[in-house]
Design an enzyme around this catalytic site. Sequence first.
Site: not given
Length: 377
Positions: A130, A164, A167, A172, A190, A347
């Site tokens: 996303y 790693v 954030i 995932g 998350t 957007c």
Amino acid sequence: MAVGSQHSASLDHLSKIAAMAGVTINGDAPWDLRLTDNKAADRILAQGSMGLGESYMDGQWECDQIDEMITRLLRHRIDDKVRSAATLWHILRARFVNNQTRSKAWEVGEKHYDLGNEFFRDMLDARMTYTCGYWDNASTLDEAQEAKLDLVCQKMGLKPGMTVLDIGCGWGSFMRFAAERYGAHCTGITISKEQAEYGQKMCEGLPVQFLLQDYRDLTGQYDRIVSLGMFEHVGRKNYRTYFEAARRNLKEDGLFLMHTIGGRVRDHDPDPWIHKYIFPNGEIPVIGQVADHTQGLFLIEDLHNFGADYDKTLMAWHANFEKHWHKHASQYSERFYRMWRYYLLICAGSFRARDNQLWQFVLSPNGVPGGYRRPKL
């Protein structure tokens, strides 16, 4: 003044403003705005962005290509000509109030990301990414998202066994890609319970773990840190805290890649419609704010802008949304459909107008010896 003449005056005024951008009210072009209720003109002039969005949600106007209409309006700075007291209040609130405190930070997870995994699965690519895709050599959404994930891995020089931290990991998609293709061991945080539970199932059998956690509570040491599309939820009052958390959890020789939407003007106006209906408490940074708040913590090794690619990504999401809407129509209202359609298209229009950008920063704690080189892809 009679009600009818008031509406007529508003319509005339709105028509003159829209005409500056080549948009005709009740015209025949696909980007023209066609009123189904003349009261919409009053709402748009009185409430600006909020009035435009809510009047569309309420079915008071139609437009075949909302994305192109918004592109034209933004290129001609029509938004600056339609201001309201409500918009001014929103600007002042963003400037002086911390809208992204620990308690408020969870609102966006509950309101946006917890809408339903099936809904997002049908709208996004196969990996449920996303964030903006990378379209240089891609012709499909899946290809663009895999190219973006690979771009991130290569920019960070990922190698097997590296740890790693992600954030704002979403479902995932990056962690799964990095674990499968590069052998990385990934931990993601998350604020969405739905994302964490669904993502963990998708990453079953891989060295990937999800934590339902605020970034301010992070502890650990990692070879690399990524943050893809999460900085927009941090807010100017917390920028320094965010970068301090990243620095605290990154090894001395590590790299931090931050991928974020960016704006053109410092302390610009947060969009009140987006704030109310899509991303509560969100805020888009400018480059100067990143530079200010990384000072003394990180060296900016690389900055890459591919914001025009977000237009293509959003239009691909919109195509998927329209294609699969029939599966979700019974769960959501017609007003929700119009809200979500409007969100994706405005957007896309904002990125097409280059009003918004997409940046990838590569940051290091002390500077890469000999200099950082962006990989040639």
